[in-house]
Design an enzyme around this catalytic site. Structure first.
Site, PDB file in Angstrom:
ATOM      1  N   ASP A  47       0.867  -1.201   0.048  1.00  0.00           N
ATOM      2  CA  ASP A  47      -0.178   0.170   0.031  1.00  0.00           C
ATOM      3  C   ASP A  47       0.848   1.227   0.018  1.00  0.00           C
ATOM      4  O   ASP A  47       0.496   2.208  -0.529  1.00  0.00           O
ATOM      5  CB  ASP A  47      -0.881  -0.091   1.107  1.00  0.00           C
ATOM      6  CG  ASP A  47      -1.933  -0.878   1.039  1.00  0.00           C
ATOM      7  OD1 ASP A  47      -2.177  -1.659   0.176  1.00  0.00           O
ATOM      8  OD2 ASP A  47      -2.770  -1.190   2.151  1.00  0.00           O
ATOM      9  N   ASP A  51       0.804   4.251  -2.588  1.00  0.00           N
ATOM     10  CA  ASP A  51       0.497   5.761  -2.185  1.00  0.00           C
ATOM     11  C   ASP A  51       1.765   6.532  -2.560  1.00  0.00           C
ATOM     12  O   ASP A  51       1.456   7.695  -2.879  1.00  0.00           O
ATOM     13  CB  ASP A  51       0.648   6.004  -0.706  1.00  0.00           C
ATOM     14  CG  ASP A  51      -0.806   5.360  -0.014  1.00  0.00           C
ATOM     15  OD1 ASP A  51      -1.531   5.226  -0.665  1.00  0.00           O
ATOM     16  OD2 ASP A  51      -0.708   4.936   1.064  1.00  0.00           O
ATOM     17  N   LEU A  97     -10.933   9.292   1.088  1.00  0.00           N
ATOM     18  CA  LEU A  97     -10.400  10.379   2.107  1.00  0.00           C
ATOM     19  C   LEU A  97      -8.809  10.764   1.504  1.00  0.00           C
ATOM     20  O   LEU A  97      -8.270   9.909   0.984  1.00  0.00           O
ATOM     21  CB  LEU A  97     -10.079   9.441   3.444  1.00  0.00           C
ATOM     22  CG  LEU A  97     -11.354   9.201   4.206  1.00  0.00           C
ATOM     23  CD1 LEU A  97     -11.044   8.302   5.273  1.00  0.00           C
ATOM     24  CD2 LEU A  97     -12.125  10.451   4.686  1.00  0.00           C
ATOM     25  N   GLU A 127     -11.109   8.186  14.744  1.00  0.00           N
ATOM     26  CA  GLU A 127     -11.372   6.475  14.670  1.00  0.00           C
ATOM     27  C   GLU A 127     -10.539   5.819  13.900  1.00  0.00           C
ATOM     28  O   GLU A 127      -9.513   6.270  13.121  1.00  0.00           O
ATOM     29  CB  GLU A 127     -12.330   6.643  13.594  1.00  0.00           C
ATOM     30  CG  GLU A 127     -13.758   7.556  14.011  1.00  0.00           C
ATOM     31  CD  GLU A 127     -14.799   7.538  12.852  1.00  0.00           C
ATOM     32  OE1 GLU A 127     -14.650   6.762  12.124  1.00  0.00           O
ATOM     33  OE2 GLU A 127     -15.934   8.422  13.115  1.00  0.00           O
ATOM     34  N   LYS A 129      -8.600   3.710  11.341  1.00  0.00           N
ATOM     35  CA  LYS A 129      -8.617   3.487  10.011  1.00  0.00           C
ATOM     36  C   LYS A 129      -8.504   2.061   9.794  1.00  0.00           C
ATOM     37  O   LYS A 129      -7.404   1.296   9.750  1.00  0.00           O
ATOM     38  CB  LYS A 129      -7.797   4.136   9.142  1.00  0.00           C
ATOM     39  CG  LYS A 129      -8.012   4.195   7.750  1.00  0.00           C
ATOM     40  CD  LYS A 129      -7.147   5.071   7.032  1.00  0.00           C
ATOM     41  CE  LYS A 129      -7.651   5.165   5.342  1.00  0.00           C
ATOM     42  NZ  LYS A 129      -7.983   3.850   4.797  1.00  0.00           N
ATOM     43  N   ASP A 131      -8.289  -1.670   8.074  1.00  0.00           N
ATOM     44  CA  ASP A 131      -7.936  -1.794   6.778  1.00  0.00           C
ATOM     45  C   ASP A 131      -8.876  -3.232   6.043  1.00  0.00           C
ATOM     46  O   ASP A 131      -8.364  -4.434   6.337  1.00  0.00           O
ATOM     47  CB  ASP A 131      -6.489  -2.628   6.740  1.00  0.00           C
ATOM     48  CG  ASP A 131      -5.576  -2.211   5.692  1.00  0.00           C
ATOM     49  OD1 ASP A 131      -6.445  -1.801   4.605  1.00  0.00           O
ATOM     50  OD2 ASP A 131      -4.515  -2.609   5.465  1.00  0.00           O
ATOM     51  N   TYR A 244     -18.533   3.065  10.845  1.00  0.00           N
ATOM     52  CA  TYR A 244     -18.237   4.444  10.797  1.00  0.00           C
ATOM     53  C   TYR A 244     -18.970   5.597  10.376  1.00  0.00           C
ATOM     54  O   TYR A 244     -18.311   6.634  10.499  1.00  0.00           O
ATOM     55  CB  TYR A 244     -16.708   4.567  10.470  1.00  0.00           C
ATOM     56  CG  TYR A 244     -16.564   4.097   8.950  1.00  0.00           C
ATOM     57  CD1 TYR A 244     -17.184   4.506   7.919  1.00  0.00           C
ATOM     58  CD2 TYR A 244     -15.643   2.879   8.708  1.00  0.00           C
ATOM     59  CE1 TYR A 244     -16.607   4.417   6.700  1.00  0.00           C
ATOM     60  CE2 TYR A 244     -15.584   2.218   7.386  1.00  0.00           C
ATOM     61  CZ  TYR A 244     -16.056   3.107   6.413  1.00  0.00           C
ATOM     62  OH  TYR A 244     -15.580   2.911   4.919  1.00  0.00           O
ATOM     63  N   LYS A 309     -12.248  13.217  11.777  1.00  0.00           N
ATOM     64  CA  LYS A 309     -13.333  13.774  11.328  1.00  0.00           C
ATOM     65  C   LYS A 309     -13.500  15.299  12.194  1.00  0.00           C
ATOM     66  O   LYS A 309     -13.755  14.888  13.385  1.00  0.00           O
ATOM     67  CB  LYS A 309     -14.475  12.998  11.219  1.00  0.00           C
ATOM     68  CG  LYS A 309     -14.223  11.689  10.327  1.00  0.00           C
ATOM     69  CD  LYS A 309     -15.385  10.631  10.495  1.00  0.00           C
ATOM     70  CE  LYS A 309     -14.859   9.445   9.503  1.00  0.00           C
ATOM     71  NZ  LYS A 309     -15.771   8.058   9.907  1.00  0.00           N
ATOM     72  N   LYS A 333      -2.043   8.322   7.763  1.00  0.00           N
ATOM     73  CA  LYS A 333      -1.657   7.009   7.608  1.00  0.00           C
ATOM     74  C   LYS A 333      -0.393   6.629   8.423  1.00  0.00           C
ATOM     75  O   LYS A 333       0.630   7.369   8.294  1.00  0.00           O
ATOM     76  CB  LYS A 333      -1.144   6.718   6.224  1.00  0.00           C
ATOM     77  CG  LYS A 333      -2.429   6.864   5.240  1.00  0.00           C
ATOM     78  CD  LYS A 333      -3.038   5.431   5.115  1.00  0.00           C
ATOM     79  CE  LYS A 333      -3.571   5.041   4.016  1.00  0.00           C
ATOM     80  NZ  LYS A 333      -2.899   4.659   2.887  1.00  0.00           N
ATOM     81  N   CYS A 427      26.919 -28.383   7.956  1.00  0.00           N
ATOM     82  CA  CYS A 427      27.148 -26.897   8.580  1.00  0.00           C
ATOM     83  C   CYS A 427      28.161 -25.880   7.807  1.00  0.00           C
ATOM     84  O   CYS A 427      29.070 -26.421   7.403  1.00  0.00           O
ATOM     85  CB  CYS A 427      27.763 -27.083   9.838  1.00  0.00           C
ATOM     86  SG  CYS A 427      28.258 -25.705  10.781  1.00  0.00           S
ATOM     87  N   CYS A 430      31.524 -25.331   9.960  1.00  0.00           N
ATOM     88  CA  CYS A 430      32.660 -26.408  10.052  1.00  0.00           C
ATOM     89  C   CYS A 430      32.460 -27.703   9.149  1.00  0.00           C
ATOM     90  O   CYS A 430      33.154 -28.495   9.264  1.00  0.00           O
ATOM     91  CB  CYS A 430      32.473 -27.113  11.761  1.00  0.00           C
ATOM     92  SG  CYS A 430      30.847 -27.868  12.012  1.00  0.00           S
ATOM     93  N   CYS A 445      23.538 -28.243  14.005  1.00  0.00           N
ATOM     94  CA  CYS A 445      24.963 -28.774  13.983  1.00  0.00           C
ATOM     95  C   CYS A 445      25.410 -29.475  15.252  1.00  0.00           C
ATOM     96  O   CYS A 445      25.481 -28.538  16.162  1.00  0.00           O
ATOM     97  CB  CYS A 445      25.934 -27.460  13.616  1.00  0.00           C
ATOM     98  SG  CYS A 445      27.546 -27.786  13.683  1.00  0.00           S
ATOM     99  N   CYS A 450      32.227 -26.499  16.717  1.00  0.00           N
ATOM    100  CA  CYS A 450      32.030 -25.697  15.509  1.00  0.00           C
ATOM    101  C   CYS A 450      32.291 -24.312  16.076  1.00  0.00           C
ATOM    102  O   CYS A 450      31.760 -23.834  16.809  1.00  0.00           O
ATOM    103  CB  CYS A 450      30.362 -26.020  15.224  1.00  0.00           C
ATOM    104  SG  CYS A 450      30.051 -24.744  13.953  1.00  0.00           S
TER     105      CYS A 450
HETATM  106  S1  IVH Z   1     -14.903   7.494   6.575  1.00  0.00           S
HETATM  107  C1  IVH Z   1     -16.434  10.198   3.260  1.00  0.00           C
HETATM  108  N1  IVH Z   1     -13.966   6.301   8.525  1.00  0.00           N
HETATM  109  O1  IVH Z   1     -10.827   4.347   4.273  1.00  0.00           O
HETATM  110  C2  IVH Z   1     -15.786   9.490   4.318  1.00  0.00           C
HETATM  111  N2  IVH Z   1     -13.244   5.321   6.286  1.00  0.00           N
HETATM  112  O2  IVH Z   1      -9.266   5.839   2.320  1.00  0.00           O
HETATM  113  C3  IVH Z   1     -15.854   8.260   4.092  1.00  0.00           C
HETATM  114  N3  IVH Z   1     -11.955   3.537   6.279  1.00  0.00           N
HETATM  115  O3  IVH Z   1     -13.108   3.871   1.518  1.00  0.00           O
HETATM  116  C4  IVH Z   1     -14.942   7.306   4.888  1.00  0.00           C
HETATM  117  N4  IVH Z   1     -11.945   3.083   8.386  1.00  0.00           N
HETATM  118  O4  IVH Z   1     -12.827   2.098   3.277  1.00  0.00           O
HETATM  119  C5  IVH Z   1     -13.987   6.358   7.054  1.00  0.00           C
HETATM  120  N5  IVH Z   1     -13.323   5.117  10.492  1.00  0.00           N
HETATM  121  C6  IVH Z   1     -13.080   5.238   9.143  1.00  0.00           C
HETATM  122  C7  IVH Z   1     -12.624   4.265   8.164  1.00  0.00           C
HETATM  123  C8  IVH Z   1     -12.502   4.510   6.793  1.00  0.00           C
HETATM  124  C9  IVH Z   1     -11.616   2.874   7.329  1.00  0.00           C
HETATM  125  C10 IVH Z   1     -11.505   3.356   4.779  1.00  0.00           C
HETATM  126  C11 IVH Z   1     -12.890   3.289   3.889  1.00  0.00           C
HETATM  127  C12 IVH Z   1     -12.545   4.431   2.879  1.00  0.00           C
HETATM  128  C13 IVH Z   1     -11.117   4.440   2.978  1.00  0.00           C
HETATM  129  C14 IVH Z   1     -10.740   5.696   2.421  1.00  0.00           C
END
Ligand code: IVH
Length: 703
Positions: A47, A51, A97, A127, A129, A131, A244, A309, A333, A427, A430, A445, A450
């Protein structure tokens, strides 16, 4: 036009062409990797690397706005859905995001809010994030009717049947509380479907055993499991869900804050992460991000950052959206902890017990903030299981302070002529045949002489976990062994200054320091000596149990296997190997050598007949008054040798630090204390205490 101006114009045209070319190249690369990620659930880069491609494209597009097209991946969300599911149009776009890859970028985002008159310490919801993959869930009159993936943000895939197999997602909503007693006509909840890490490991084990595809990570496993033609397969996979975001709600809600809408969602029975917090001001956001980074490996599911947020929904409205993401939210991130690199070679090293451990030699790569060029491969079976081959491109992972690990090879990038790795039969040091122990994955060994094994054995004896002889690390031990000065750990006590002065790196002062450290190590408690002897299977807990139960080495050596096995923290495996160790003539000779040198064979604090080494409660006789405290010891004392002082700290649950840092609890200073340690303590405001105060510290945890 003069010639230099012409040259200048030519040069800049050339550069511009290069930029345009690179933009086109980046777009096609990003689209290619997007397809692998979203449609095939089979990424070939990490990832973080993805990015980086997007970030490079963004920089170039900012420089050349005339080249930005609507179809550029920087202007779009995700990827258009694959064909095996019917398309579903989202009632409100599912946005992506924007990312912040550092605290500075997070601060920049907070500052940008000011352009929209969002000033001062506003409230933010932080919150994890998660995966996994985003889904939108719809309920009509409280009944689950539909689920869609995000897709390109406008149109997603219809995964209603598959999602209905996830037990964490309510199928019927119960309205019980006063506040939400009216059943909404329409409710849309958005959140992340994910696979817990244990479930992912289990699944891969099952897949491997059945000869089926193994998944690269929990996210791919979740996506691959959800996007199955047959919902029965989805049902057999352990998927879960965190909500979320509130999507549509009819009749319209009266919430003024995002946090209120989350509470509402939770009250309806949707899982909302207990880690979510409302904080005030960007400093508290920073604090949340920092602590989440430390906590991320304790959660049981993968998170790759923190979503921040703005809590106030009116302010959210004022901030609005860009083409692909809201301005009122950002994803911080975590620094990448997975990277791909070339596996140059697979080698085998011989450890202190003769164990042959394969390890990877890598093209250096920065992971989680440090350069990695080697990674353990654990044992022969692991190499075979992962089918790692020299020449492969592999994904390397680093979690916290843990030794870096290779996760998997990227098979699509494997060179055509590669051959499976064959574990050496002999080995590498030795030349003696390696033996695989029946019923285990370990290869040894067995040659006691050794050279590699000898170095490891002596280095371990001198290491901090054992006799703690500063200045006797692997490089020095290797040198001394090669000169014939050391053959076993007992020879350490026969080293004389005149043998060492003049060797490379050994001026008079460092020789004197080493001699002092060796002398001090003689008074280490028996438990440390036992650890230093590298008895197979015997670790710290077992060594403390043995030393605490017998009090001295001669008594321990006389004990029978059943006496030992009966102790808490010992058990039959350790008991057998302790008895075998002391039955060996070579080992008994080593013990005699240590006795002759005056090495301590007793455990301080031993009380005959009292076995207090209950594992799981307290492992030591003393109260743990120094638990979790790091104490630095410097200088010499009247009542204690330095080794005894350190042992007393450890016996009370404390740690002994080698240098003074902000984490140091206090510095215990005797006569002739180290000037740098005292200066360090003064600079950081760490208390320095004398021998009398030290005695109180040991008794009460404070002086
Ligand atoms: S909010 C408009 N909250 O991250 C806001 N997204 O990179 C929309 N994701 O597509 C997303 N945890 O799949 C939000 N606590 C969280 C999240 C979250 C994971 C993911 C989600 C989103 C992606 C964006």
């Amino acid at each position: 036009m003069n010639r230099s101006t012409q040259r200048h114009i030519d040069k800049s045209r050339e550069l511009q062409d290069e930029e345009a070319e690179r933009i086109a190249e980046l777009i096609s690369l990003i689209e290619y990797h997007n397809r692998l990620y979203y449609t095939m659930d089979n990424p070939q880069i990490t990832d973080a690397e993805f990015d980086e491609l997007v970030a490079e494209l963004k920089v170039l597009e900012a420089k050349r706005p005339e080249l930005v097209t609507e179809s550029s991946p920087t202007q779009k969300v995700g990827f258009s859905p694959a064909s095996q599911f019917s398309p579903l149009r989202h009632s409100k776009a599912m946005m992506s995001l924007d990312n912040a890859f550092s605290f500075d970028e997070l601060l920049d985002w907070a500052r940008r809010l000011e352009r929209y008159q969002v000033m001062g310490d506003v409230s933010f919801v932080c919150e994890p994030k998660i995966d996994g993959l985003a889904v939108s869930l719809k309920y009509v009159e409280g009944a689950y009717v539909q689920a869609a993936t995000r897709g390109d943000g406008i149109v997603g895939e219809n995964v209603t049947l598959n999602v209905s197999t996830i037990s964490a997602i309510p199928k019927l909503i119960h309205f019980e509380t006063e506040a939400n007693s009216k059943m909404p006509k329409l409710l849309e909840v958005r959140g992340e479907v994910y696979m817990p890490i244990n479930a992912f490991l289990e699944l891969n084990k099952r897949q491997q055993e059945a000869g089926l595809r193994v998944f690269a990570n929990p996210r791919n496993a979740a996506a691959g499991s959800l996007r199955q033609k047959d919902p029965k397969i989805t049902a057999s996979r352990e998927l879960s869900f965190w909500a979320y975001q509130l999507g549509d709600l009819q009749p319209a809600p009266a919430f003024t804050k995002h946090s209120e809408s989350l509470e509402f969602i939770a009250s309806l029975g949707f899982p909302v992460s207990p880690e979510v917090r409302v904080v005030r001001g960007i400093d508290e956001v920073y604090e949340f991000c920092r602590t989440s980074q430390d906590l991320r490996h304790d959660l049981g599911y993968e998170i790759d950052g923190v979503v921040v947020k703005v809590d106030d929904l009116q302010i959210q409205q004022r901030l609005g959206f860009t083409a692909r993401a809201p301005r009122w939210a950002i994803a911080y991130k975590f620094p990448p902890e997975q990277r791909s690199t070339k596996l140059r070679d697979i080698k085998v090293s011989i450890g202190k017990s003769g164990r042959a451990t394969p390890f990877a030699v890598l093209e250096p790569v920065v992971v989680g903030g440090s350069t990695v060029q080697m990674a353990t491969l654990h044992n022969q079976d692991q190499v075979v299981l992962k089918d790692l081959r020299p020449g492969d491109t592999v994904v390397v992972q680093k979690a916290g302070d843990v030794i870096p690990e290779i996760l998997y090879p990227i098979l699509d990038l494997r060179p055509p002529n590669s051959k499976p790795f064959t574990f050496p039969t002999h080995c590498p040091d030795c030349g003696e045949a390696l033996t695989r122990l029946a019923g285990t994955s370990d290869t040894y060994c067995t040659n006691l002489n050794c050279p590699a094994r000898r170095v490891q054995r002596i280095t371990h004896f001198a290491s901090r976990v054992a006799m703690d002889i500063e200045g006797l690390g692997e490089a020095t031990v290797t040198l001394f062994c090669s000169l014939g000065l050391l053959n076993d750990p007992g020879d350490i006590y026969s080293l004389k200054p005149e043998m060492l002065v003049g060797l490379e790196g050994f001026a008079e002062l460092s020789v004197a320091n080493l001699m002092t450290a060796i002398e001090e190590s003689k008074s280490q408690p028996l438990s440390r000596l036992l650890i230093g002897l590298a008895i197979h299977h015997l670790g710290e807990v077992g060594a403390l149990a043995l030393a605490g139960a017998f009090g001295d080495l001669p008594s321990l050596m006389k004990a029978s296997e059943s006496d030992l096995a009966a102790l808490d923290g010992v058990g039959p495996k350790i008991a057998q190997s302790v008895v075998e160790f002391f039955a060996s003539r070579a080992n008994r000779a080593l013990i005699e050598k240590l006795a002759f040198a005056g090495v301590n064979f007793t455990e301080p604090g031993y009380a005959p007949g009292v076995v207090v080494h209950k594992i799981g409660t307290s492992q030591k006789t003393d109260e743990q008054v120094l638990a979790k405290k790091t104490i630095v010891v410097t200088g010499t004392f009247e009542k204690w040798s330095r080794a005894e002082a350190k042992a007393a700290i450890r016996a009370r649950g404390g740690k002994v630090g080698a240098t003074v840092s902000a984490k140091t609890f206090c510095v215990v200073a005797g006569k002739n204390s180290g000037a740098s340690k005292l200066a360090g303590a003064q600079k950081l405001g760490i208390p320095v205490i004398d021998e009398t105060a030290f005695a109180k510290l040991l008794e009460n945890g404070i002086w």
